[in-house]
Design a protein around this motif. Sequence first.
Motif, mmCIF file in Angstrom:
data_model
loop_
_atom_site.group_PDB
_atom_site.id
_atom_site.type_symbol
_atom_site.label_atom_id
_atom_site.label_comp_id
_atom_site.label_asym_id
_atom_site.label_seq_id
_atom_site.Cartn_x
_atom_site.Cartn_y
_atom_site.Cartn_z
ATOM 1 N N ARG A 94 -2.105 5.569 -6.174
ATOM 2 C CA ARG A 94 -3.070 6.482 -5.571
ATOM 3 C C ARG A 94 -2.647 6.815 -4.141
ATOM 4 O O ARG A 94 -2.460 5.923 -3.315
ATOM 5 C CB ARG A 94 -4.468 5.851 -5.575
ATOM 6 N N GLY A 95 -2.464 8.092 -3.853
ATOM 7 C CA GLY A 95 -2.103 8.518 -2.508
ATOM 8 C C GLY A 95 -0.623 8.503 -2.207
ATOM 9 O O GLY A 95 -0.218 8.831 -1.085
ATOM 10 N N VAL A 96 0.219 8.134 -3.194
ATOM 11 C CA VAL A 96 1.662 8.147 -2.955
ATOM 12 C C VAL A 96 2.103 9.566 -2.612
ATOM 13 O O VAL A 96 1.599 10.551 -3.156
ATOM 14 C CB VAL A 96 2.416 7.590 -4.186
ATOM 15 N N ALA A 97 3.042 9.688 -1.675
ATOM 16 C CA ALA A 97 3.467 11.002 -1.202
ATOM 17 C C ALA A 97 4.569 11.614 -2.065
ATOM 18 O O ALA A 97 4.729 12.841 -2.110
ATOM 19 C CB ALA A 97 3.942 10.911 0.253
ATOM 20 N N GLY A 98 5.332 10.780 -2.736
ATOM 21 C CA GLY A 98 6.434 11.264 -3.559
ATOM 22 C C GLY A 98 7.100 10.098 -4.251
ATOM 23 O O GLY A 98 6.835 8.928 -3.934
ATOM 24 N N VAL A 99 7.976 10.422 -5.215
ATOM 25 C CA VAL A 99 8.676 9.377 -5.966
ATOM 26 C C VAL A 99 10.167 9.697 -5.987
ATOM 27 O O VAL A 99 10.571 10.821 -6.340
ATOM 28 C CB VAL A 99 8.154 9.252 -7.413
ATOM 29 N N ALA A 100 10.982 8.713 -5.611
ATOM 30 C CA ALA A 100 12.437 8.803 -5.679
ATOM 31 C C ALA A 100 12.895 7.962 -6.859
ATOM 32 O O ALA A 100 12.626 6.755 -6.901
ATOM 33 C CB ALA A 100 13.063 8.302 -4.378
ATOM 34 N N ASP A 139 0.870 -1.168 0.000
ATOM 35 C CA ASP A 139 0.000 0.000 0.000
ATOM 36 C C ASP A 139 0.915 1.228 0.000
ATOM 37 O O ASP A 139 1.624 1.479 0.969
ATOM 38 C CB ASP A 139 -0.888 -0.025 1.243
ATOM 39 N N LEU A 140 0.896 1.983 -1.081
ATOM 40 C CA LEU A 140 1.815 3.111 -1.241
ATOM 41 C C LEU A 140 1.218 4.430 -0.766
ATOM 42 O O LEU A 140 1.876 5.472 -0.876
ATOM 43 C CB LEU A 140 2.245 3.233 -2.702
ATOM 44 N N GLU A 179 7.191 12.282 -18.136
ATOM 45 C CA GLU A 179 5.819 12.362 -18.639
ATOM 46 C C GLU A 179 4.848 11.540 -17.797
ATOM 47 O O GLU A 179 3.743 11.970 -17.493
ATOM 48 C CB GLU A 179 5.803 11.885 -20.096
ATOM 49 N N ARG A 180 5.260 10.353 -17.386
ATOM 50 C CA ARG A 180 4.365 9.461 -16.654
ATOM 51 C C ARG A 180 4.219 9.861 -15.183
ATOM 52 O O ARG A 180 3.164 9.634 -14.581
ATOM 53 C CB ARG A 180 4.862 8.014 -16.732
ATOM 54 N N LEU A 181 5.268 10.430 -14.597
ATOM 55 C CA LEU A 181 5.236 10.734 -13.164
ATOM 56 C C LEU A 181 4.756 12.148 -12.842
ATOM 57 O O LEU A 181 4.273 12.399 -11.735
ATOM 58 C CB LEU A 181 6.627 10.525 -12.549
ATOM 59 N N SER A 182 4.884 13.062 -13.795
ATOM 60 C CA SER A 182 4.550 14.463 -13.493
ATOM 61 C C SER A 182 3.071 14.657 -13.209
ATOM 62 O O SER A 182 2.689 15.591 -12.500
ATOM 63 C CB SER A 182 4.988 15.367 -14.646
ATOM 64 N N GLY A 183 2.229 13.786 -13.742
ATOM 65 C CA GLY A 183 0.802 13.930 -13.524
ATOM 66 C C GLY A 183 0.314 13.484 -12.160
ATOM 67 O O GLY A 183 -0.871 13.660 -11.827
ATOM 68 N N LEU A 184 1.195 12.924 -11.352
ATOM 69 C CA LEU A 184 0.786 12.468 -10.027
ATOM 70 C C LEU A 184 0.489 13.624 -9.081
ATOM 71 O O LEU A 184 -0.216 13.454 -8.084
ATOM 72 C CB LEU A 184 1.880 11.579 -9.406
#
Length: 281
Positions: A236-242, A204-205, A263-268
Amino acid sequence: MTRDPVRRPRALRPGDRVALVSPSGPVRPDRVSRGIELLASWGLRPVLAPHLYARRGYLAGPDEVRVADLNAAFADPTIRGVLVTRGGYGAQRIVDAIDMAAVRRDPKVVAGFSDITAVQLALWRGARLATVHGPGMAWRNERLSAASAESLRTALMEPVPVTVRRVASEETASVMVPGSATGTLLGGNLTLLASSIGTPDMPDLAGAILLIEDVDEPPYKVDRMLTQLLRSGALRGVAGVAVGQFTRCADHWPVTVAEVLRERLSGLGVTVLGGLPIGHG
């Protein structure tokens, strides 16, 4: 439903016995010998699993012997760390047979990455065990620098927080959405994360920082895996991406892996930090 507390094993100390295991692909003894030398130089006492050098095609022996070595290490009270030799493929075939009761009873330091992401996700699900994303003990001097060795030693043996800083020369350094985020760091190899969707081990991210890295995957496959994570609702609900290293992730199309990641991550709508020296580089 109340979650189990996170289990954080104590840092390794000089004199500790550490088990070397091969849960995935077969390993070359000459490379492991260099890893043994390294561990010994830190004052650790390597213990080789009985089937460490077993081979069955692309696997380090049959499933039953690979998981037996892993479970024996988890159950042995004299072992304080379980260090994987290498990734490859095969960990997902055995994770359902890991003795989680033994892991919960006596949490140990566990380190590995790549295919070992499957083991780490299973240990998080089954025991809430915090593990170390780090290089295997099939050590290659030409790929792993003295700085990598010191970084691993610190993560394994120093009871202090680990800081990883963005490196501007990394291929993924341009993958960035400014901001700040806090959360539990979960994830690892993107291929293993995508193939964990629909299994009990997909974490669960929500509220977590997602770590991703990969190797030898062309940009369109990276796109496919990220799209699968997005469409499944896993992000859904991820706080950030490293974002770590995406090593040799290129093909003949005029699209870079960094472009796909942006492109894929900026929309989060969350903070994204690329250029982290974590992965197969």
